[in-house]
Design a protein around this motif. Structure first.
Motif, short mmCIF file in Angstrom:
data_model
loop_
_atom_site.label_atom_id
_atom_site.label_comp_id
_atom_site.label_asym_id
_atom_site.label_seq_id
_atom_site.Cartn_x
_atom_site.Cartn_y
_atom_site.Cartn_z
N ARG A 1 46.82 35.32 37.47
CA ARG A 1 48.22 36.11 36.96
C ARG A 1 48.19 37.59 37.21
O ARG A 1 48.93 38.20 38.08
N GLU A 2 47.19 38.40 37.09
CA GLU A 2 47.18 39.80 37.14
C GLU A 2 46.85 40.20 38.64
O GLU A 2 45.90 39.75 39.21
N TYR B 1 58.50 33.59 36.51
CA TYR B 1 57.73 34.12 34.96
C TYR B 1 58.32 35.57 35.18
O TYR B 1 58.55 36.21 36.18
N PHE C 1 53.85 40.51 35.07
CA PHE C 1 52.65 40.91 34.27
C PHE C 1 52.85 42.32 33.64
O PHE C 1 52.43 42.24 32.45
N VAL D 1 54.83 42.05 30.48
CA VAL D 1 54.15 41.28 29.59
C VAL D 1 53.07 42.35 28.79
O VAL D 1 52.99 42.34 27.76
N ILE E 1 45.51 40.37 26.10
CA ILE E 1 46.80 40.14 26.57
C ILE E 1 46.71 39.66 28.07
O ILE E 1 47.48 38.66 28.31
N THR E 2 45.64 40.04 28.80
CA THR E 2 45.72 39.49 30.01
C THR E 2 45.25 38.11 29.96
O THR E 2 45.78 37.48 30.96
N SER F 1 47.79 35.92 29.17
CA SER F 1 49.04 35.73 30.08
C SER F 1 48.61 34.82 31.10
O SER F 1 49.35 33.89 31.93
N ARG F 2 47.26 34.80 31.39
CA ARG F 2 46.81 33.74 32.30
C ARG F 2 47.07 32.11 32.03
O ARG F 2 47.36 31.40 33.29
N ASP G 1 53.04 34.67 27.00
CA ASP G 1 53.58 35.86 27.40
C ASP G 1 54.34 36.72 26.17
O ASP G 1 54.70 37.77 26.46
N ASN G 2 54.47 35.87 25.01
CA ASN G 2 54.95 36.67 24.15
C ASN G 2 54.31 37.14 22.78
O ASN G 2 54.56 37.08 21.66
#
Length: 469
Positions: free
Chosen positions: A31-32, A244, A247, A250, A328-329, A332-333, A337-338
């Motif tokens: 994701r990142e 989405y 990142f 987010v 948070i990272t 998110s993976r 995301d919230n």
């Protein structure tokens, strides 16, 4: 040509970075995307393609953000229908990267669009495959995750996977290097080896799925013993197909420090889940009431997905100082995301303010040994396979992943002991139990690993005639 595996242990996930001359490709990115951008800049190469082996269920790919940032084209296998612009490749289509070629092999079975990417080097030799979830080391991708079409069943998908392996993978040369999308620990397979790279020849010799006498046997063996897939998988598939939030957005939203004074109010107004990511040891000694622990120093992201499930759930974090960005990272993976903020100053600030705190009754294995008798009720939250190998005699097998199914059958008035293998999962269970008002239990520090050092009777005989209440 260079091929680099970028392996992320907490997800048991492998992404791949390929360079030939001044062009690059990335397979199944995380994701990142900043680490990829930094690497491209350092190597002074242009990202030409982002190859996706399938619509991932266990993590959110970085393909959308990476394409926007670089102008690279996203490539999926045949039949893929995402909601954004991609190249939907044809079977055996060739893509050029510098002096090498990437050939698409459509290998449906894990999912309908699943494909394997065959690397043809500068000399024209077929040298490697990025096998996605079609072929793992020691296993193959489970054929029960794909969204079904009409009356298609897991058996149908398993049959397709057999055909894909027999016609597309097994005919390839033995010296071809296999680069899978996942390794041991992933929920996408059941029998993966600890290694993350191997030759195809060795897999032909050692992988049980490649050594079945016929399709019927393959289907039976591949489907046997599969546990229910984590409930968040479908939501991750939807994000990978539909797109989405970026990142960066987010991260900006989540890195919002909230004072002790405002924390409770925000939780009440938003309905946010309070997620504590400290160690089990620290959590047991004190935590914010109703917080759920899933420690960052463990299989964090998969357990978040399995326990929280709804990727849209608002989350408030309690973490060790300066670890908020990592948390948070990693959330998110897997699509969570919230995150709307974190407790400024962490639990220490909460405790020092004089706010109410809670604790878990954690005892040592030695204490458990002293208190244990033939009438003791013991709940083992390990996986079924762990339990079947050996367990405390007469203990109940109640896997953590299924806690929402068994928690309502727990007798709140009768004391019980709870444990896992080492204390990580049992503390998650303990926090969930207490959030449901169930407090009459003792959680065992060190889990089964410490229990076996005592003389508490053990068994590998499964007898579950008793009920929890």
């Amino acid at each position: 040509m260079t091929i680099e595996q970028i392996y992320t242990g907490c997800l048991a996930q492998g992404a791949y970075y390929i360079v030939s001359e001044n062009e690059a490709a990335i397979v199944d990115p995380l994701r990142e995307i900043q680490p990829y951008l930094d690497r491209l800049k350092k190597d002074k190469v242009t990202l030409k393609y982002i190859f996706e082996t399938h619509f991932h269920a266990d993590f959110v790919s970085g393909h959308v953000d990476l394409a926007k940032a670089t102008g690279a084209q996203i490539v999926y296998g045949p039949t893929a229908k995402p909601d954004f612009e991609v190249i939907v490749a044809e079977d055996e289509q060739i893509f050029n990267i510098g002096k090498i070629k990437i050939k698409v092999l459509h290998t449906p079975g894990h999912t309908l669009e699943s494909c394997t990417y065959l690397v043809i080097d500068e000399k024209g030799k077929e040298s490697a495959i990025f096998s996605g979830d079609t072929l793992f080391l020691g296993d193959v991708g489970r054929p029960d995750l794909a969204q079904k079409i009409g009356s298609m069943t897991s058996e149908d998908l398993a049959g397709m996977l057999y055909d894909s392996l027999e016609t597309k993978i097994k005919p390839l040369a033995d010296d071809i290097i296999v680069y899978p999308a996942h390794g041991a620990g992933s929920a996408c397979g059941k029998n993966m080896q600890k290694e993350t790279v191997d030759t195809l020849g060795n897999q032909k010799r050692t992988n049980y799925a490649l050594n079945q006498p016929n399709k019927e046997s393959f289907i039976a063996e591949v489907l046997d013993g599969l546990s229910a897939p984590p409930k968040y998988f479908g939501m991750n598939v939807a994000m990978n197909k539909g797109g989405y939030e970026s990142f960066e957005s987010v991260m900006k939203k989540g890195k919002n420090p909230i004072s002790v004074e405002d924390f409770e109010l925000v939780a009440e107004e938003t309905g946010a889940l309070i997620l504590d990511t400290r160690t089990a040891e620290d959590f047991s000694k004190g935590f914010v009431p109703n917080a759920i622990i899933i420690g960052i120093k463990g299989d964090f992201a998969p357990w978040v997905g399995s326990m929280i499930v709804d990727v849209k759930q608002p989350i408030l974090l309690i973490s060790d100082e300066n670890s908020e960005e990592e948390v948070i990272t990693r959330l998110s993976r897997v699509g969570f995301d919230n995150v709307i903020g974190y407790l400024k100053g962490g639990f220490e600030a909460w405790k020092n303010s004089g706010k109410e705190t809670d604790e878990v009754n954690r005892i040592s294995a030695e204490d458990f040994h002293e208190k244990f008798n033939e009438n003791s009720k013991v709940i083992d939250v390990r996986k079924p396979g762990e339990y079947q190998a050996s367990h405390v005699a007469e203990a109940f097998s109640r896997p953590l992943a299924e806690i929402s199914d068994w928690i309502n059958n727990v007798d709140k008035d009768e004391h019980f002991f709870i444990h896992c293998a080492g204390g990580y999962r049992s503390m998650i269970a303990a926090s969930i139990l207490q959030s449901h008002g169930i407090r009459n239990f003792s959680e065992i520090e060190g889990g089964f690993g410490k229990i076996v050092e005592t003389s508490i009777p053990q068994s590998d005989f499964v007898c579950q005639s008793k009920t929890l209440n």
